[in-house]
Design an enzyme around this catalytic site. Sequence first.
Site, mmCIF file in Angstrom:
data_model
loop_
_atom_site.group_PDB
_atom_site.id
_atom_site.type_symbol
_atom_site.label_atom_id
_atom_site.label_comp_id
_atom_site.label_asym_id
_atom_site.label_seq_id
_atom_site.Cartn_x
_atom_site.Cartn_y
_atom_site.Cartn_z
ATOM 1 N N LYS A 211 21.858 -48.553 14.235
ATOM 2 C CA LYS A 211 23.119 -48.144 15.017
ATOM 3 C C LYS A 211 23.215 -48.657 16.456
ATOM 4 O O LYS A 211 24.115 -49.051 16.793
ATOM 5 C CB LYS A 211 23.501 -46.678 15.061
ATOM 6 C CG LYS A 211 24.668 -46.114 15.708
ATOM 7 C CD LYS A 211 24.805 -44.766 15.827
ATOM 8 C CE LYS A 211 26.005 -44.216 16.806
ATOM 9 N NZ LYS A 211 26.184 -42.889 16.794
ATOM 10 N N GLU A 217 11.046 -49.887 16.833
ATOM 11 C CA GLU A 217 10.436 -50.652 15.378
ATOM 12 C C GLU A 217 11.370 -51.374 14.692
ATOM 13 O O GLU A 217 10.635 -52.502 14.181
ATOM 14 C CB GLU A 217 10.271 -48.982 14.507
ATOM 15 C CG GLU A 217 9.530 -48.233 15.112
ATOM 16 C CD GLU A 217 9.918 -47.281 16.203
ATOM 17 O OE1 GLU A 217 10.967 -47.635 16.806
ATOM 18 O OE2 GLU A 217 9.550 -46.202 16.371
ATOM 19 N N GLY A 273 23.582 -41.401 13.505
ATOM 20 C CA GLY A 273 22.727 -41.731 12.498
ATOM 21 C C GLY A 273 22.351 -41.261 11.546
ATOM 22 O O GLY A 273 22.528 -41.908 10.173
ATOM 23 N N ARG A 274 22.209 -39.842 11.218
ATOM 24 C CA ARG A 274 21.678 -38.984 10.425
ATOM 25 C C ARG A 274 22.770 -38.927 9.367
ATOM 26 O O ARG A 274 22.771 -38.367 8.393
ATOM 27 C CB ARG A 274 20.754 -37.918 10.466
ATOM 28 C CG ARG A 274 21.513 -37.096 11.374
ATOM 29 C CD ARG A 274 20.554 -36.201 12.194
ATOM 30 N NE ARG A 274 21.005 -35.302 13.305
ATOM 31 C CZ ARG A 274 21.220 -35.620 14.520
ATOM 32 N NH1 ARG A 274 20.387 -36.946 14.972
ATOM 33 N NH2 ARG A 274 21.348 -34.921 15.321
ATOM 34 N N GLU A 359 16.350 -32.805 12.881
ATOM 35 C CA GLU A 359 16.848 -33.684 13.931
ATOM 36 C C GLU A 359 18.119 -32.888 14.438
ATOM 37 O O GLU A 359 18.618 -33.130 15.612
ATOM 38 C CB GLU A 359 16.919 -35.124 13.607
ATOM 39 C CG GLU A 359 17.123 -35.916 14.923
ATOM 40 C CD GLU A 359 17.091 -37.249 14.874
ATOM 41 O OE1 GLU A 359 18.106 -37.919 14.134
ATOM 42 O OE2 GLU A 359 16.082 -38.075 15.204
ATOM 43 N N HIS A 390 1.700 -28.405 -9.242
ATOM 44 C CA HIS A 390 0.383 -28.624 -9.524
ATOM 45 C C HIS A 390 -0.378 -28.820 -8.154
ATOM 46 O O HIS A 390 -1.475 -29.545 -7.995
ATOM 47 C CB HIS A 390 0.049 -29.874 -10.509
ATOM 48 C CG HIS A 390 0.650 -29.527 -11.852
ATOM 49 N ND1 HIS A 390 -0.223 -28.746 -12.560
ATOM 50 C CD2 HIS A 390 1.961 -29.616 -12.222
ATOM 51 C CE1 HIS A 390 0.813 -28.619 -13.859
ATOM 52 N NE2 HIS A 390 2.048 -28.920 -13.476
ATOM 53 N N LYS A 518 9.415 -41.801 23.183
ATOM 54 C CA LYS A 518 9.681 -43.307 23.216
ATOM 55 C C LYS A 518 9.369 -43.787 24.636
ATOM 56 O O LYS A 518 8.989 -45.077 24.651
ATOM 57 C CB LYS A 518 11.225 -43.519 23.037
ATOM 58 C CG LYS A 518 11.606 -43.051 21.573
ATOM 59 C CD LYS A 518 13.147 -43.708 21.255
ATOM 60 C CE LYS A 518 13.718 -43.157 20.109
ATOM 61 N NZ LYS A 518 15.171 -43.309 19.814
HETATM 62 O O1 F6P Z 1 14.994 -41.904 17.585
HETATM 63 C C1 F6P Z 1 15.758 -41.261 16.661
HETATM 64 C C2 F6P Z 1 16.966 -42.203 16.204
HETATM 65 O O2 F6P Z 1 17.848 -42.200 17.430
HETATM 66 C C3 F6P Z 1 17.755 -41.389 15.048
HETATM 67 O O3 F6P Z 1 18.706 -40.503 15.515
HETATM 68 C C4 F6P Z 1 18.051 -42.546 14.297
HETATM 69 O O4 F6P Z 1 19.028 -42.210 12.980
HETATM 70 C C5 F6P Z 1 17.052 -43.659 14.505
HETATM 71 O O5 F6P Z 1 16.572 -43.265 15.553
HETATM 72 C C6 F6P Z 1 17.395 -44.967 14.293
HETATM 73 O O6 F6P Z 1 18.496 -45.048 15.014
HETATM 74 P P1 F6P Z 1 19.209 -46.865 15.180
HETATM 75 O O7 F6P Z 1 20.169 -46.722 14.029
HETATM 76 O O8 F6P Z 1 19.840 -46.931 16.546
HETATM 77 O O9 F6P Z 1 18.163 -47.825 15.160
#
Ligand code: F6P
Length: 555
Positions: A211, A217, A273-274, A359, A390, A518
């Site tokens: 987003k 990452e 995002g979620r 979150e 199990h 972060k």
């Molecule tokens: O660090 C949390 C977060 O901001 C989430 O809320 C989000 O879904 C995820 O990182 C990934 O964010 P992006 O889609 O901006 O890479």
Amino acid sequence: MSASPASVRASAWAALERHARELAATRIAALFEDAPERARDMSASACGLYLDYSKQRMSARTRELLLALAEACALATWRERMFAGEAVNGTEDRAALHVALRWPPGQPMPGSTLARSAPQEVEQVLARIAAFCDAVRGARWTGFTGEPVRDVVNIGIGGSDLGPAMVCRALQAWSDGRLRCHFVSNVDSTDLASVLAACDPRSTLFIVASKTFSTEETLLNARSARAWLVAAAGGDEAAVQRHFVAVSSALERCAAFGIPAPNVFGFWDWVGGRYSLWSAIGLSIALFAGMDAFRALQRGAHAMDRHFLEAPAAMNLPVLLALIGVWNRSLLDCPTHAVLPYDHALALLPAYLQQLEMESNGKGVDRAGATLQRPAAPVLWGTLGNNGQHAFYQMMHQGLDSVPADIIVPAASQQPLPGHEDALVANALAQAEAFMRGRSLDEARASLAGSGLDGDALERAARHRVMPGNRASSVLLYRRLTPEVLGSLIALYEHKVFVQAVCWDINPFDQFGVELGKELAKSLRPLLEGRGEAGAHDASTRELVARVLALRAGQ
Ligand code: F6P
């Protein structure tokens, strides 16, 4: 003079606290004896989902008081505001209009200009996605050597990974096998490297899903994937545009990364995002399971949105599921909540719900910034129910902590084989019954008849077999997991989280808690490269950095 909203809320909570004390000694089994219609009375259904919550530690009076709490917290007004596109995400001054992502464009959406225009804007992006899927799936979109796409790699994390990964796994039976779909999220290069090892660069398409297009990452993984591709193309940078598309609300950053505008599918800051799998973030779903399945998923979610908007609170699935959770967490003090899907296709649902619930509602202050009087989101955990039996169910049956559970049960399997469906359903229902019923000391003794034990030995053996029971669970039952049912199920949980946030008076749409880690990671990076000042970090962290460097140096 009428009471203030805060005091109305406080008295609804106080009534529930009194009631929880009164009900503390009552067992669920006794509630069934008192109310012969309980199984039916404590159930509700919508959109192909049947919720049986009669095995919760609650009575009809509890439900009444919980519904009164929802009313005291102005649930109907908050729901209206969310659907109208008002800035219900107060700390970021944004709407949370994920419902617009699945609203049929021809139908009026209630509320503000934003809510009215959003479905049309969404439809334009969906039309582009449909055309792109056609081209890729129809082998008209080709790679740098003219090969059609065989592997799709979604690079994203959090909401840009968990939703699409969960849905693709759930809809495997809808894939025609033309494309294989992989998800890379972890900055540990083992994740990307193992996926790349299974792919051919000539026929691999990368979706960079972010987003913000600023997530470390994702960008690191995307850069490494790009280097792999360009190397395979003999250093030809032009190959990137045949193999990389992006999904983001930050279009300029995609351009800066080198993904041209026609390869970018946008969405909006009013999509959290979620809550984003219904947007272009669902591109991998549409490619893998087909656009029809993606549309059906959205239809299922929209049906649940309508139900959430229109059904009376006492019959409203998201409202009920939320209030049961509030009861278990805030009144019965259960710190965790298990999600136990018996549907193999829902293997990734618990991980997806961890982000959605924790979150969103894992907060310590209310909307006004005041410390919460009671903790909000429980720790959500779980895995496939049959496998869990199990593994950790032992603790759920005999440990001293009581873990309420959602047991998710398909009446029929997506891919049936003789005998399996009955075994599955029998296991799921048996566990719900066992959680509630338990096994008394007398029953345990009786179960040992014929074992040859007597006296102290019999007593000791029996005590190890006692199960306290009275453990709460709800069963969510449906016929078979189709894209529609899945869409409804996901939207059910999305709205559940919203209703809980209203009851706890928190903003479920921000996530400032993820920021500090972060920032610190950014300042640790130079230290790991042997540069920079360690002084800003604590002694333990400094020592650990030194040890990492020593380990790498082989000392
Ligand atoms: O660090 C949390 C977060 O901001 C989430 O809320 C989000 O879904 C995820 O990182 C990934 O964010 P992006 O889609 O901006 O890479």
